[in-house]
Design a protein around this motif. Structure first.
Motif, PDB file in Angstrom:
ATOM      1  N   SER A 245      45.825  40.123  31.136  1.00 24.44           N
ATOM      2  CA  SER A 245      45.906  39.510  32.442  1.00 24.44           C
ATOM      3  C   SER A 245      44.465  38.942  32.903  1.00 24.44           C
ATOM      4  CB  SER A 245      46.365  40.969  33.291  1.00 24.44           C
ATOM      5  OG  SER A 245      46.470  40.521  34.568  1.00 24.44           O
ATOM      6  N   ILE A 246      44.598  38.899  34.000  1.00 23.90           N
ATOM      7  CA  ILE A 246      43.179  38.275  34.650  1.00 23.90           C
ATOM      8  C   ILE A 246      43.063  38.974  35.921  1.00 23.90           C
ATOM      9  CG2 ILE A 246      41.985  36.406  35.434  1.00 23.90           C
ATOM     10  CD1 ILE A 246      43.374  34.663  33.446  1.00 23.90           C
ATOM     11  N   GLY A 247      41.957  39.695  36.074  1.00 25.10           N
ATOM     12  CA  GLY A 247      41.650  40.377  37.464  1.00 25.10           C
ATOM     13  C   GLY A 247      40.370  40.876  37.302  1.00 25.10           C
ATOM     14  N   ALA A 248      39.931  41.146  38.476  1.00 27.78           N
ATOM     15  CA  ALA A 248      38.474  41.721  38.614  1.00 27.78           C
ATOM     16  C   ALA A 248      38.619  43.290  38.413  1.00 27.78           C
ATOM     17  CB  ALA A 248      37.724  41.451  39.827  1.00 27.78           C
ATOM     18  N   ASP A 249      39.916  43.782  38.886  1.00 23.66           N
ATOM     19  CA  ASP A 249      40.273  45.158  38.699  1.00 23.66           C
ATOM     20  C   ASP A 249      40.222  45.818  37.317  1.00 23.66           C
ATOM     21  OD1 ASP A 249      42.457  43.850  38.876  1.00 23.66           O
ATOM     22  OD2 ASP A 249      43.487  45.776  38.926  1.00 23.66           O
ATOM     23  N   GLN A 250      40.235  44.974  36.289  1.00 22.46           N
ATOM     24  CA  GLN A 250      40.719  45.510  34.923  1.00 22.46           C
ATOM     25  C   GLN A 250      39.396  45.937  34.144  1.00 22.46           C
ATOM     26  OE1 GLN A 250      42.784  41.934  33.670  1.00 22.46           O
ATOM     27  NE2 GLN A 250      44.073  42.217  35.634  1.00 22.46           N
ATOM     28  N   ALA A 258      54.776  50.622  41.845  1.00 22.59           N
ATOM     29  CA  ALA A 258      54.133  49.461  42.197  1.00 22.59           C
ATOM     30  C   ALA A 258      55.410  48.305  42.240  1.00 22.59           C
ATOM     31  CB  ALA A 258      53.286  48.683  41.232  1.00 22.59           C
ATOM     32  N   PRO A 259      55.524  47.366  42.729  1.00 23.79           N
ATOM     33  CA  PRO A 259      56.611  46.398  42.652  1.00 23.79           C
ATOM     34  C   PRO A 259      56.853  45.977  41.187  1.00 23.79           C
ATOM     35  CG  PRO A 259      55.006  45.738  44.473  1.00 23.79           C
ATOM     36  CD  PRO A 259      54.452  47.059  43.795  1.00 23.79           C
ATOM     37  N   ARG A 260      58.156  45.601  40.845  1.00 21.97           N
ATOM     38  CA  ARG A 260      58.547  45.508  39.653  1.00 21.97           C
ATOM     39  C   ARG A 260      57.949  44.213  38.942  1.00 21.97           C
ATOM     40  NH1 ARG A 260      65.012  45.539  38.703  1.00 21.97           N
ATOM     41  NH2 ARG A 260      64.463  47.732  39.369  1.00 21.97           N
ATOM     42  N   HIS A 261      57.446  43.270  39.784  1.00 21.73           N
ATOM     43  CA  HIS A 261      56.953  42.129  39.186  1.00 21.73           C
ATOM     44  C   HIS A 261      55.411  42.220  38.692  1.00 21.73           C
ATOM     45  CE1 HIS A 261      55.326  41.667  43.164  1.00 21.73           C
ATOM     46  NE2 HIS A 261      54.491  41.111  42.493  1.00 21.73           N
ATOM     47  N   LEU A 262      54.780  43.450  39.078  1.00 17.75           N
ATOM     48  CA  LEU A 262      53.417  43.881  38.701  1.00 17.75           C
ATOM     49  C   LEU A 262      53.516  44.886  37.365  1.00 17.75           C
ATOM     50  CD1 LEU A 262      51.855  44.705  42.234  1.00 17.75           C
ATOM     51  CD2 LEU A 262      51.614  42.651  40.745  1.00 17.75           C
ATOM     52  N   ASN A 263      54.774  45.055  36.849  1.00 15.58           N
ATOM     53  CA  ASN A 263      55.012  45.620  35.679  1.00 15.58           C
ATOM     54  C   ASN A 263      54.257  47.326  35.668  1.00 15.58           C
ATOM     55  OD1 ASN A 263      55.769  43.680  33.726  1.00 15.58           O
ATOM     56  ND2 ASN A 263      53.701  42.815  34.213  1.00 15.58           N
ATOM     57  N   LEU A 268      46.567  46.978  31.803  1.00 15.32           N
ATOM     58  CA  LEU A 268      46.013  45.676  32.014  1.00 15.32           C
ATOM     59  C   LEU A 268      44.467  45.584  31.480  1.00 15.32           C
ATOM     60  CD1 LEU A 268      47.653  44.688  35.422  1.00 15.32           C
ATOM     61  CD2 LEU A 268      48.499  44.571  33.219  1.00 15.32           C
ATOM     62  N   TYR A 269      44.065  44.561  30.583  1.00 14.11           N
ATOM     63  CA  TYR A 269      43.005  43.976  30.309  1.00 14.11           C
ATOM     64  C   TYR A 269      42.898  42.701  30.266  1.00 14.11           C
ATOM     65  CZ  TYR A 269      45.086  42.249  25.922  1.00 14.11           C
ATOM     66  OH  TYR A 269      45.624  41.643  24.770  1.00 14.11           O
ATOM     67  N   THR A 270      41.778  42.198  30.076  1.00  9.50           N
ATOM     68  CA  THR A 270      41.391  40.869  30.310  1.00  9.50           C
ATOM     69  C   THR A 270      40.669  40.383  29.187  1.00  9.50           C
ATOM     70  OG1 THR A 270      40.566  38.958  31.923  1.00  9.50           O
ATOM     71  CG2 THR A 270      39.201  40.847  31.933  1.00  9.50           C
ATOM     72  N   GLN A 271      40.887  39.045  28.897  1.00  9.63           N
ATOM     73  CA  GLN A 271      40.040  38.199  27.654  1.00  9.63           C
ATOM     74  C   GLN A 271      38.738  37.644  28.326  1.00  9.63           C
ATOM     75  OE1 GLN A 271      43.026  36.495  25.664  1.00  9.63           O
ATOM     76  NE2 GLN A 271      43.458  38.069  24.104  1.00  9.63           N
ATOM     77  N   GLN A 273      35.861  38.107  30.012  1.00  7.05           N
ATOM     78  CA  GLN A 273      34.730  39.066  30.538  1.00  7.05           C
ATOM     79  C   GLN A 273      34.176  38.562  32.042  1.00  7.05           C
ATOM     80  OE1 GLN A 273      34.124  41.939  29.072  1.00  7.05           O
ATOM     81  NE2 GLN A 273      35.867  41.842  27.380  1.00  7.05           N
ATOM     82  N   SER A 274      33.949  37.392  32.271  1.00  9.17           N
ATOM     83  CA  SER A 274      33.410  36.771  33.368  1.00  9.17           C
ATOM     84  C   SER A 274      33.710  37.286  34.678  1.00  9.17           C
ATOM     85  CB  SER A 274      33.307  35.495  33.280  1.00  9.17           C
ATOM     86  OG  SER A 274      34.596  34.616  33.211  1.00  9.17           O
ATOM     87  N   VAL A 275      35.374  37.648  34.532  1.00  7.99           N
ATOM     88  CA  VAL A 275      36.007  37.939  35.870  1.00  7.99           C
ATOM     89  C   VAL A 275      35.745  39.357  36.108  1.00  7.99           C
ATOM     90  CG1 VAL A 275      37.380  36.265  35.645  1.00  7.99           C
ATOM     91  CG2 VAL A 275      38.236  38.315  34.736  1.00  7.99           C
ATOM     92  N   LEU A 276      35.357  40.079  35.124  1.00  9.36           N
ATOM     93  CA  LEU A 276      35.179  41.629  35.383  1.00  9.36           C
ATOM     94  C   LEU A 276      34.037  41.928  36.367  1.00  9.36           C
ATOM     95  CD1 LEU A 276      35.636  43.014  31.672  1.00  9.36           C
ATOM     96  CD2 LEU A 276      37.450  42.956  33.412  1.00  9.36           C
ATOM     97  N   SER A 277      34.295  43.193  37.369  1.00  5.80           N
ATOM     98  CA  SER A 277      33.627  43.532  38.188  1.00  5.80           C
ATOM     99  C   SER A 277      33.702  45.036  38.430  1.00  5.80           C
ATOM    100  CB  SER A 277      33.690  42.718  39.611  1.00  5.80           C
ATOM    101  OG  SER A 277      33.113  43.152  40.484  1.00  5.80           O
ATOM    102  N   CYS A 278      32.626  45.663  38.563  1.00  5.76           N
ATOM    103  CA  CYS A 278      32.552  46.925  39.004  1.00  5.76           C
ATOM    104  C   CYS A 278      33.194  47.225  40.415  1.00  5.76           C
ATOM    105  CB  CYS A 278      31.303  47.832  38.792  1.00  5.76           C
ATOM    106  SG  CYS A 278      30.836  47.746  36.795  1.00  5.76           S
ATOM    107  N   GLU A 279      32.967  46.322  41.232  1.00  7.32           N
ATOM    108  CA  GLU A 279      33.444  46.390  42.575  1.00  7.32           C
ATOM    109  C   GLU A 279      34.976  45.907  42.834  1.00  7.32           C
ATOM    110  OE1 GLU A 279      30.641  44.210  44.934  1.00  7.32           O
ATOM    111  OE2 GLU A 279      29.088  45.577  44.597  1.00  7.32           O
ATOM    112  N   GLY A 280      35.442  45.483  41.846  1.00  5.03           N
ATOM    113  CA  GLY A 280      36.830  45.057  41.849  1.00  5.03           C
ATOM    114  C   GLY A 280      37.764  46.182  42.037  1.00  5.03           C
ATOM    115  N   SER A 281      38.886  45.954  42.640  1.00  5.19           N
ATOM    116  CA  SER A 281      39.918  46.823  42.847  1.00  5.19           C
ATOM    117  C   SER A 281      41.244  46.309  43.282  1.00  5.19           C
ATOM    118  CB  SER A 281      39.652  47.843  44.137  1.00  5.19           C
ATOM    119  OG  SER A 281      39.487  47.202  45.216  1.00  5.19           O
TER     120      SER A 281
END
Length: 292
Positions: A245-250, A258-263, A268-271, A273-281
């Motif tokens: 997936s892609i997201g700063a919370d990963q 959670a809603p069904r469309h969010l699995n 979830l992990y992201t390939q 690395q630049s989008v990762l953030s310790c402040e993400g949620s």
């Protein structure tokens, strides 16, 4: 042929018996009485059963940790407060997370909360029953072993000589530990290695950032995200598989409601690395955080 008598409580002063035959050919005699003490029972009845509610089913009674001021954990692996505890079954509501490891270092298997330590320990993927039931309750050779996994978890999380120093102080805030004793065959070498480098891997609360998770235990986010499926599956349930997936919370796990469309249930992990953030949620995920 067996004759069975059932009584149901209703306000009728002079009840008439009802004779019924079930599918097995058994004769059932049913009385409706207001006061069971005044009921006249036929002498030929060989079986007596008082049926107050035909829909009444046997309910399982839970064991729980009891002593917590705010929280408690039951033997199903749920954590709740005393106000939401079922007064009849002594069980926590089942709509919450099961086997929660909130506030636990999943490498050292130590937690900053007794109740969450018990809950995390009860997960069969973390505590092997065969190994747990071999552990002695105390050091003397005459000491007995734990009788169940729940007994093991409540005992190990409450007192553990390996989590104290000088016999009167804790090594760290993570002093509720459920790991097997050091001389047990179940020791995980990776746990010892992780303890040496001073990294605490913590599962955060829903919607909480790693920055907040680490700050709450007086540590700093280590900027060392465990962004791999293999690592996440060791520390989270990942019931909905492990997805890119892609997201700063990963890396993070999607909560069950959670809603069904969010699995729901997926890790979830992201390939990227630049989008990762310790402040993400994210409001529907729990993060896997590295604190030091």
């Amino acid at each position: 042929m067996r004759v069975s008598l059932f009584l149901t409580t209703q306000a009728q002063p002079n009840p008439d018996p009802k004779f019924l035959i079930d599918q097995n050919g058994e004769i059932l005699v049913e009385f409706v009485v207001g006061d069971l003490a005044s009921a006249r029972l036929p002498l030929f009845s060989t079986t007596l059963a008082i049926r107050r509610d035909a829909s009444l089913l046997e309910r399982r009674i839970c064991r729980n940790t009891v002593q917590g001021r705010l929280l408690l954990s039951d033997d199903n692996g749920h954590v709740c407060n005393s106000f939401s505890l079922d007064p009849q079954t002594r069980c926590c509501p089942e709509n919450g997370e099961k086997f929660s490891c909130y506030g636990c270092n999943l490498f050292s298997q130590c937690c900053n909360s007794y109740e969450y330590c018990v809950s995390c320990c009860l997960n069969p993927t973390r505590t092997q029953k065969d190994e747990a039931l071999k552990v002695k309750i105390a050091k003397p050779a005459t000491a007995g072993a734990y009788g169940s996994v729940f007994d093991f978890c409540t005992g190990r999380c409450r007192h553990n000589s390996e989590s104290v120093v000088h016999e009167n102080a804790y090594l760290s805030e993570f002093h509720h530990c459920f790991s097997l004793p050091a001389n047990s065959s179940g020791v995980n070498s990776k746990s010892l290695e992780a303890g040496l480098i001073g990294i605490n891997v913590i599962v955060g609360r829903q919607g909480e950032s790693c920055e907040s998770v680490c700050r709450s235990i007086s540590l700093q986010s280590a900027n060392q995200c465990e962004n791999q499926c293999e690592v996440m599956q060791k520390h989270m349930s990942c019931k909905g598989a492990c997805l890119a997936s892609i997201g700063a919370d990963q890396p993070a796990e999607v909560v069950d409601d959670a809603p069904r469309h969010l699995n729901p249930g997926a890790c979830l992990y992201t390939q990227r690395q630049s989008v990762l953030s310790c402040e993400g949620s994210h409001q529907h995920t729990r993060r896997l955080c590295a604190c030091a």
